[in-house]
Design a protein around this motif. Structure first.
Motif, PDB file in Angstrom:
ATOM      1  N   GLN A 157      57.049 150.299  75.224  1.00 20.49           N
ATOM      2  CA  GLN A 157      56.325 150.632  76.453  1.00 20.49           C
ATOM      3  C   GLN A 157      54.849 150.316  76.291  1.00 20.49           C
ATOM      4  O   GLN A 157      54.218 149.776  77.195  1.00 20.49           O
ATOM      5  CB  GLN A 157      56.491 152.113  76.801  1.00 20.49           C
ATOM      6  CG  GLN A 157      57.916 152.565  77.050  1.00 20.49           C
ATOM      7  CD  GLN A 157      58.490 152.072  78.363  1.00 20.49           C
ATOM      8  OE1 GLN A 157      58.036 151.067  78.903  1.00 20.49           O
ATOM      9  NE2 GLN A 157      59.488 152.770  78.867  1.00 20.49           N
ATOM     10  N   THR A 160      54.268 146.576  76.496  1.00 23.69           N
ATOM     11  CA  THR A 160      54.376 146.117  77.888  1.00 23.69           C
ATOM     12  C   THR A 160      53.105 146.451  78.653  1.00 23.69           C
ATOM     13  O   THR A 160      52.548 145.618  79.366  1.00 23.69           O
ATOM     14  CB  THR A 160      55.566 146.816  78.579  1.00 23.69           C
ATOM     15  OG1 THR A 160      56.750 146.529  77.853  1.00 23.69           O
ATOM     16  CG2 THR A 160      55.706 146.344  80.019  1.00 23.69           C
ATOM     17  N   TRP A 164      50.227 143.929  80.344  1.00 21.66           N
ATOM     18  CA  TRP A 164      49.885 144.085  81.759  1.00 21.66           C
ATOM     19  C   TRP A 164      48.386 144.348  81.927  1.00 21.66           C
ATOM     20  O   TRP A 164      47.737 143.743  82.789  1.00 21.66           O
ATOM     21  CB  TRP A 164      50.700 145.232  82.356  1.00 21.66           C
ATOM     22  CG  TRP A 164      50.346 145.519  83.773  1.00 21.66           C
ATOM     23  CD1 TRP A 164      50.830 144.892  84.880  1.00 21.66           C
ATOM     24  CD2 TRP A 164      49.438 146.506  84.234  1.00 21.66           C
ATOM     25  NE1 TRP A 164      50.258 145.428  86.001  1.00 21.66           N
ATOM     26  CE2 TRP A 164      49.410 146.410  85.635  1.00 21.66           C
ATOM     27  CE3 TRP A 164      48.643 147.459  83.596  1.00 21.66           C
ATOM     28  CZ2 TRP A 164      48.604 147.248  86.418  1.00 21.66           C
ATOM     29  CZ3 TRP A 164      47.853 148.280  84.370  1.00 21.66           C
ATOM     30  CH2 TRP A 164      47.834 148.179  85.762  1.00 21.66           C
TER      31      TRP A 164
ATOM     32  N   HIS B  94      63.261 157.799  85.856  1.00 21.37           N
ATOM     33  CA  HIS B  94      62.200 158.479  86.602  1.00 21.37           C
ATOM     34  C   HIS B  94      61.772 159.800  86.010  1.00 21.37           C
ATOM     35  O   HIS B  94      61.146 160.594  86.711  1.00 21.37           O
ATOM     36  CB  HIS B  94      62.581 158.739  88.070  1.00 21.37           C
ATOM     37  CG  HIS B  94      62.809 157.497  88.839  1.00 21.37           C
ATOM     38  ND1 HIS B  94      61.850 156.524  88.942  1.00 21.37           N
ATOM     39  CD2 HIS B  94      63.889 157.040  89.527  1.00 21.37           C
ATOM     40  CE1 HIS B  94      62.333 155.530  89.684  1.00 21.37           C
ATOM     41  NE2 HIS B  94      63.563 155.813  90.038  1.00 21.37           N
ATOM     42  N   ASP B 149      50.713 144.282  92.621  1.00 17.22           N
ATOM     43  CA  ASP B 149      50.625 143.910  91.210  1.00 17.22           C
ATOM     44  C   ASP B 149      51.003 145.053  90.295  1.00 17.22           C
ATOM     45  O   ASP B 149      51.484 144.849  89.184  1.00 17.22           O
ATOM     46  CB  ASP B 149      49.201 143.442  90.875  1.00 17.22           C
ATOM     47  CG  ASP B 149      49.001 142.011  91.339  1.00 17.22           C
ATOM     48  OD1 ASP B 149      49.940 141.453  91.931  1.00 17.22           O
ATOM     49  OD2 ASP B 149      47.919 141.472  91.105  1.00 17.22           O
ATOM     50  N   GLN B 150      50.784 146.249  90.799  1.00 20.37           N
ATOM     51  CA  GLN B 150      51.162 147.430  90.030  1.00 20.37           C
ATOM     52  C   GLN B 150      52.672 147.419  89.802  1.00 20.37           C
ATOM     53  O   GLN B 150      53.150 147.842  88.754  1.00 20.37           O
ATOM     54  CB  GLN B 150      50.762 148.661  90.828  1.00 20.37           C
ATOM     55  CG  GLN B 150      50.935 149.955  90.115  1.00 20.37           C
ATOM     56  CD  GLN B 150      50.387 151.083  90.949  1.00 20.37           C
ATOM     57  OE1 GLN B 150      50.248 150.965  92.162  1.00 20.37           O
ATOM     58  NE2 GLN B 150      50.078 152.187  90.308  1.00 20.37           N
ATOM     59  N   LEU B 153      53.855 146.049  86.610  1.00 22.12           N
ATOM     60  CA  LEU B 153      53.893 146.962  85.466  1.00 22.12           C
ATOM     61  C   LEU B 153      55.180 147.779  85.469  1.00 22.12           C
ATOM     62  O   LEU B 153      55.847 147.905  84.445  1.00 22.12           O
ATOM     63  CB  LEU B 153      52.681 147.897  85.495  1.00 22.12           C
ATOM     64  CG  LEU B 153      52.655 149.018  84.457  1.00 22.12           C
ATOM     65  CD1 LEU B 153      52.706 148.458  83.037  1.00 22.12           C
ATOM     66  CD2 LEU B 153      51.423 149.888  84.630  1.00 22.12           C
ATOM     67  N   TRP B 154      55.524 148.318  86.627  1.00 23.16           N
ATOM     68  CA  TRP B 154      56.746 149.119  86.707  1.00 23.16           C
ATOM     69  C   TRP B 154      57.945 148.302  86.275  1.00 23.16           C
ATOM     70  O   TRP B 154      58.796 148.767  85.516  1.00 23.16           O
ATOM     71  CB  TRP B 154      56.956 149.635  88.135  1.00 23.16           C
ATOM     72  CG  TRP B 154      55.879 150.550  88.589  1.00 23.16           C
ATOM     73  CD1 TRP B 154      55.009 151.235  87.791  1.00 23.16           C
ATOM     74  CD2 TRP B 154      55.525 150.865  89.930  1.00 23.16           C
ATOM     75  NE1 TRP B 154      54.144 151.963  88.565  1.00 23.16           N
ATOM     76  CE2 TRP B 154      54.430 151.766  89.882  1.00 23.16           C
ATOM     77  CE3 TRP B 154      56.030 150.503  91.180  1.00 23.16           C
ATOM     78  CZ2 TRP B 154      53.829 152.288  91.028  1.00 23.16           C
ATOM     79  CZ3 TRP B 154      55.439 151.026  92.320  1.00 23.16           C
ATOM     80  CH2 TRP B 154      54.355 151.904  92.248  1.00 23.16           C
ATOM     81  N   GLY B 156      57.989 145.726  84.351  1.00 25.09           N
ATOM     82  CA  GLY B 156      57.906 145.484  82.918  1.00 25.09           C
ATOM     83  C   GLY B 156      58.401 146.691  82.140  1.00 25.09           C
ATOM     84  O   GLY B 156      59.191 146.559  81.198  1.00 25.09           O
ATOM     85  N   GLN B 157      57.956 147.873  82.556  1.00 29.71           N
ATOM     86  CA  GLN B 157      58.391 149.091  81.880  1.00 29.71           C
ATOM     87  C   GLN B 157      59.899 149.244  81.988  1.00 29.71           C
ATOM     88  O   GLN B 157      60.571 149.605  81.032  1.00 29.71           O
ATOM     89  CB  GLN B 157      57.724 150.326  82.512  1.00 29.71           C
ATOM     90  CG  GLN B 157      56.209 150.337  82.424  1.00 29.71           C
ATOM     91  CD  GLN B 157      55.677 150.609  81.038  1.00 29.71           C
ATOM     92  OE1 GLN B 157      56.351 150.369  80.047  1.00 29.71           O
ATOM     93  NE2 GLN B 157      54.447 151.104  80.966  1.00 29.71           N
ATOM     94  N   THR B 160      61.623 146.844  79.598  1.00 23.62           N
ATOM     95  CA  THR B 160      61.509 147.337  78.225  1.00 23.62           C
ATOM     96  C   THR B 160      62.510 148.459  77.970  1.00 23.62           C
ATOM     97  O   THR B 160      63.227 148.466  76.973  1.00 23.62           O
ATOM     98  CB  THR B 160      60.091 147.884  77.977  1.00 23.62           C
ATOM     99  OG1 THR B 160      59.148 146.848  78.221  1.00 23.62           O
ATOM    100  CG2 THR B 160      59.945 148.383  76.553  1.00 23.62           C
ATOM    101  N   GLU B 161      62.561 149.385  78.924  1.00 24.07           N
ATOM    102  CA  GLU B 161      63.461 150.513  78.774  1.00 24.07           C
ATOM    103  C   GLU B 161      64.907 150.045  78.765  1.00 24.07           C
ATOM    104  O   GLU B 161      65.739 150.568  78.011  1.00 24.07           O
ATOM    105  CB  GLU B 161      63.223 151.494  79.931  1.00 24.07           C
ATOM    106  CG  GLU B 161      63.595 152.901  79.572  1.00 24.07           C
ATOM    107  CD  GLU B 161      63.517 153.806  80.769  1.00 24.07           C
ATOM    108  OE1 GLU B 161      62.414 153.947  81.339  1.00 24.07           O
ATOM    109  OE2 GLU B 161      64.568 154.366  81.135  1.00 24.07           O
ATOM    110  N   TRP B 164      65.840 148.612  75.447  1.00 20.36           N
ATOM    111  CA  TRP B 164      65.963 149.689  74.478  1.00 20.36           C
ATOM    112  C   TRP B 164      67.269 150.464  74.678  1.00 20.36           C
ATOM    113  O   TRP B 164      67.983 150.778  73.719  1.00 20.36           O
ATOM    114  CB  TRP B 164      64.761 150.615  74.602  1.00 20.36           C
ATOM    115  CG  TRP B 164      64.830 151.792  73.702  1.00 20.36           C
ATOM    116  CD1 TRP B 164      64.454 151.863  72.404  1.00 20.36           C
ATOM    117  CD2 TRP B 164      65.326 153.090  74.056  1.00 20.36           C
ATOM    118  NE1 TRP B 164      64.681 153.119  71.915  1.00 20.36           N
ATOM    119  CE2 TRP B 164      65.209 153.895  72.904  1.00 20.36           C
ATOM    120  CE3 TRP B 164      65.845 153.649  75.225  1.00 20.36           C
ATOM    121  CZ2 TRP B 164      65.606 155.226  72.897  1.00 20.36           C
ATOM    122  CZ3 TRP B 164      66.240 154.973  75.217  1.00 20.36           C
ATOM    123  CH2 TRP B 164      66.105 155.745  74.060  1.00 20.36           C
TER     124      TRP B 164
END
Lengths: 197, 197
Positions: A157, A160, A164, B94, B149-150, B153-154, B156-157, B160-161, B164
């Motif tokens: 995390q 990432t 960003w 979440h 653009d935010q 990030l979400w 990307g997270q 990644t999750e 994993w």
DNA sequence: TAGAGACTAGTCCAGTTTGACTACTTGGCC
DNA sequence: GGCCAAGTAGTCAAACTGGACTAGTCTCTA
């Protein structure tokens, strides 16, 4: 959670004055109820608190149609506090809600300031990754295995987020977004943020 | 935040009975004060609440040395509730705190159950990524640019999750960790979790 | 051997969050 | 024209959180 505070102050500021329900609907339309987990009760509380703290002024308005409403307006101190909150949220890791709220209010900052804060975040994330890497190389003997593997997720995390943040910093440097010191900035409030009076 | 509830129930269960300060120190030694943001007041509150709800039993112990203490023990309902919380935390996205707490308590589940919950999470994350991708292809006209653009990030997270979670599921399938139905599981409580009576 | 400092154990309460609830208006539609 | 659903605006009590504070007990050590 000062993410609520930041968002509430921000909406009031952006709309140039708003009452509770308006803030509530605006946040709802941004999908903030989901990514910032904001509930109605908290909004009204945050508004009253901010007014008590001198960050907003309250003007009772007799309900011309519908119940009575209270109109809030940002004070100078309120604006300063808000800018400070946005800067903090950008800089400090470990509080995703504040980051989200800060990004939403990003154009409150001047371009150079925003870049500085994001770069500070980049530096902090890099430092954290170093600490985490060390921790994984020299694991604590009695930390259970599954907890060590969890650190893998945290590191992922962080990486990432780091990528960003770097790209955000770059975009800002290249002139993306209308920032506070740009012509055509939020001072020219976009339609969807205008007060629906 | 039911992450506190989960961790508190979990520690009491793992130690086979514990008093407040013990839960507090245990959580501290796991570094939970940082990753789950748990403060003393919340721990004692959570213990009392859980006792009131019949998830724990309370036994007052005269302080043989030091102040009086209250010993808590998990009831059958408490164990069921805890397992349910762990399953929920694994499944539901979440809520990062709940995920962290659930991972810490992962060995409470049987291997097949844990795998099922993690796979459910994988499915949910994939579904979310699809929704997000759609949202970015057909952006809402009046969502500000920086908010779009935010979403980067979400996403990307979430990716990644997702990776994993997939690898966790794989490790579990390959027999990693001592789960509830394994010989040498938490029933054989590791030293660092034993009651320091 | 008294006093400083650290450890053990927990209380207290102010502040915050939650989300269900009230109450009033508007618009449709049968 | 009466009634229901949806929208507008906000209140409130109950629950939860934070973290400073109390208060005893060891343990050195000067």
């Amino acid at each position: 959670m000062s993410a609520t505070k930041l968002l509430v102050l921000g909406i009031v500021h952006l709309s140039g004055g708003a009452h509770g329900y308006q803030v509530r609907s605006e946040l709802q339309s941004w999908g903030a109820e989901s990514w910032a987990k904001i509930k109605p009760g908290s909004i009204y509380h945050a508004l009253k608190k901010a007014a008590a703290d001198g960050l907003l002024t309250e003007h009772a308005e007799p309900g011309n149609s519908g119940p009575e409403r209270v109109l809030y307006r940002a004070t100078a101190r309120g604006r300063d506090e808000m800018v400070e909150l946005v800067r903090d949220g950008l800089r400090r890791t470990h509080d995703p809600d504040m980051l989200n709220a800060s990004i939403a209010m990003l154009p409150m900052l001047t371009r150079t300031d925003a870049i500085a804060q994001v770069n500070e975040r980049v530096a902090r994330l890099e430092a954290e990754l170093v600490v985490q890497a060390e921790w994984r190389e020299h694991p604590n003997r009695d930390t259970p295995e599954h907890v060590r593997d969890q650190a893998e997720l945290w590191a992922g995390q962080a990486r990432t987020e780091l990528e960003w943040a770097k790209s955000l910093s770059k975009r800002l440097s290249e002139g993306a977004y209308a920032m506070a010191d740009d012509p055509g900035s939020w001072r020219t409030v976009p339609d969807h943020l205008k007060m629906r009076a």
